[in-house]
Motif scaffolding. Structure first.
Motif: not given
Ligand code: TRP
Length: 473
Positions: A162-163, A165, A287, A310-311, A316, A320
């Motif tokens: 999952y990523t 923008r 998010q 998650i990369p 960010q 998380f």
């Protein structure tokens, strides 16, 4: 200036030294002291803070003496750049150091783990592929729970990526591609599904833009993302404005998360205040939701236990940390993370690139000529003022932005190392170094533009339609 603190015994003593050192830094800044002197004082302050965190498990906060109960390192407060420390949060990145943010210290402050050689070797072993140069060169430098992901993968328990923008404008720059280039590599080597969140809702809430503009930027940005080469059979790209209303399962997770995080917690993590609109205050739940596999029933067929990786860029992480904190309380696995460093602005590594300053970045729409001019005019140089001096003393690759960019985009390790040595010895001049960068970026950007041209509205629609993906869940 406070002297060396070796031998400090108790947390209270260290706390007092820290407070005094904070005063010293402020006094030096007010007195407009020499840059080097301020820098030295800030460095000492940072070192004291790291020691303090190691000793007490808590972040130093002015006015809050050490308490008995130690803080869970996974849920530390947002980094706020007090007392000259690096500032790293979802909205601001800055440091006073020309080499950029001190990432080892961020790992301690955020309570994440370093991506060390052992982990890189393990990724190589498990994936059977040579590690991406972003891993080999420490561009992805920090992680949470990556070893668990690999343990499970070795036992044939797969995971998903999952990523995302935030589509704040049509113009994307090369820095924006870093997470996507790396995510594409992960998708290829592990052969796993990927979801990409475009937070048009977030940008509407934070910026002076209309909903229509944000949504349009999401679709335009999707084209640049698709041009990175993602496999349409394994990738779902979604705009929050579209998908939130179309997926009851996604919204249910948002509400579950909202119920389990208090205003106090998001205030602590994100620095929200009483005058922030309530949309911002509840946005972190949106998010967080893609970290849970049952937000995508069409892909995972209702399973809620598929591990997520998650990369993302390290800024960010606050989102998380919050997500990992709520996950067990609502019966879901915690997402694992891989964090990247920031892509520096042309003007220097003190800050990340900004899409609103045309000269701080190389844009994906720049012509070969614009690329050349921007680098020659604006790329901060670690070279000496005159050729004679440069030949004699050599340049400093550690603060040189052209060299930093090459670490991101020049794949050949040997060639990069030779450039580093030649620049440091003075054999390679700044103009020559810049020429190598220009010749690396021009074809790269041109190829991106070519691939983007091939992305039709129909292709975008395919990627953005909720549908089953090619995977075994
Ligand atoms: N908030 C991010 C931004 O402004 C966008 C985003 C949403 C994201 N979900 C993500 C980034 C997951 C990385 C990983 O750019």
């Amino acid at each position: 200036m406070t002297d060396c603190h070796e031998g400090t015994r108790s947390p209270m003593e260290l706390y007092e030294k820290l407070t005094a050192q904070g005063d010293t830094v402020r006094a030096l800044k007010t007195a407009k002291a020499e840059k080097a002197e301020i820098e030295a004082a800030v460095q000492l302050l940072l070192k004291l803070k790291v020691d303090y965190k190691q000793m007490t498990g808590q972040d130093y906060k002015a006015g809050c003496p050490p308490s008995e109960n130690s803080v869970a390192p996974d849920n530390g407060p947002a980094a706020d750049g007090v007392d000259g420390e690096d500032t790293v949060d979802p909205w601001n990145v800055s440091t006073t150091n020309a080499k950029g943010v001190d990432y080892d210290k961020l790992i301690v402050r955020f309570g994440s783990s370093k991506i060390d050689k052992e982990l890189v070797d393990r990724i190589e072993k498990v994936s059977g592929q040579k590690p991406h140069h972003f891993l080999r060169r420490g561009i992805f430098f920090s992680h949470r729970d990556m070893h668990q992901v690999l343990d499970a993968y070795e036992k044939h328990k797969s995971f998903y990526l999952y990523t995302g923008r935030g589509p704040s404008s049509e113009a994307m720059h090369v820095g924006h591609l870093i997470p996507f280039i790396f995510t594409k590599w992960l998708q290829d080597v592990f052969d796993i599904p990927l979801v990409i969140q475009l937070t048009d809702d977030e940008k509407y809430l934070w910026k002076d833009l209309t909903l229509e503009e944000c949504h349009r930027f999401a679709v335009e940005n999707a084209k640049d993302i698709i041009a990175c080469g993602f496999d349409v059979n394994k990738t779902f790209i979604f705009s929050d404005l579209d998908y939130m209303g179309a997926s009851p399962e996604f919204y249910r997770n948002v509400v579950k998360i909202q119920k389990h995080v208090t205003f106090n917690q998001v205030k602590g993590i994100f620095g929200f205040t009483d005058s922030d609109c309530i949309g911002k205050i509840s946005f972190p739940a949106i998010q967080a939701a893609p970290s849970f596999s049952n937000s995508f029933p069409q892909i995972f067929r209702g399973r809620k236990d598929v591990q997520c990786l998650i990369p993302c860029a390290i800024d960010q992480d606050p989102y998380f940390r919050m997500t990992r904190d709520v996950a067990p309380r609502i019966g879901y696995p915690k997402p694992a993370l891989l964090h990247s460093t920031f892509f520096p602005a042309l003007q220097g590594a003190q800050t990340k690139m900004s899409a609103s300053d045309a000269n701080s970045s190389i844009f994906l729409t720049d012509t070969p000529k614009q690329i050349k001019n921007k680098i020659n005019k604006h790329a901060f140089s670690g070279g000496k003022d005159t050729v004679e001096e440069h030949r004699k003393y050599g340049g400093n690759p550690e603060v040189d932005v052209s060299f930093m960019y090459l670490t991101f985009f020049l794949e050949d390790d040997e060639q990069l190392e030779k450039i580093r040595q030649d620049y440091a010895s003075g054999a390679l001049l700044t103009g020559e170094l810049k020429k190598i960068l220009i010749e690396t970026l021009q074809p790269m950007i041109a190829q991106h533009q070519e691939r983007r041209k091939q992305v039709t509205d129909e292709t975008v629609k395919q990627f953005m339609t909720p549908r089953p993906l090619n995977c075994n869940f």
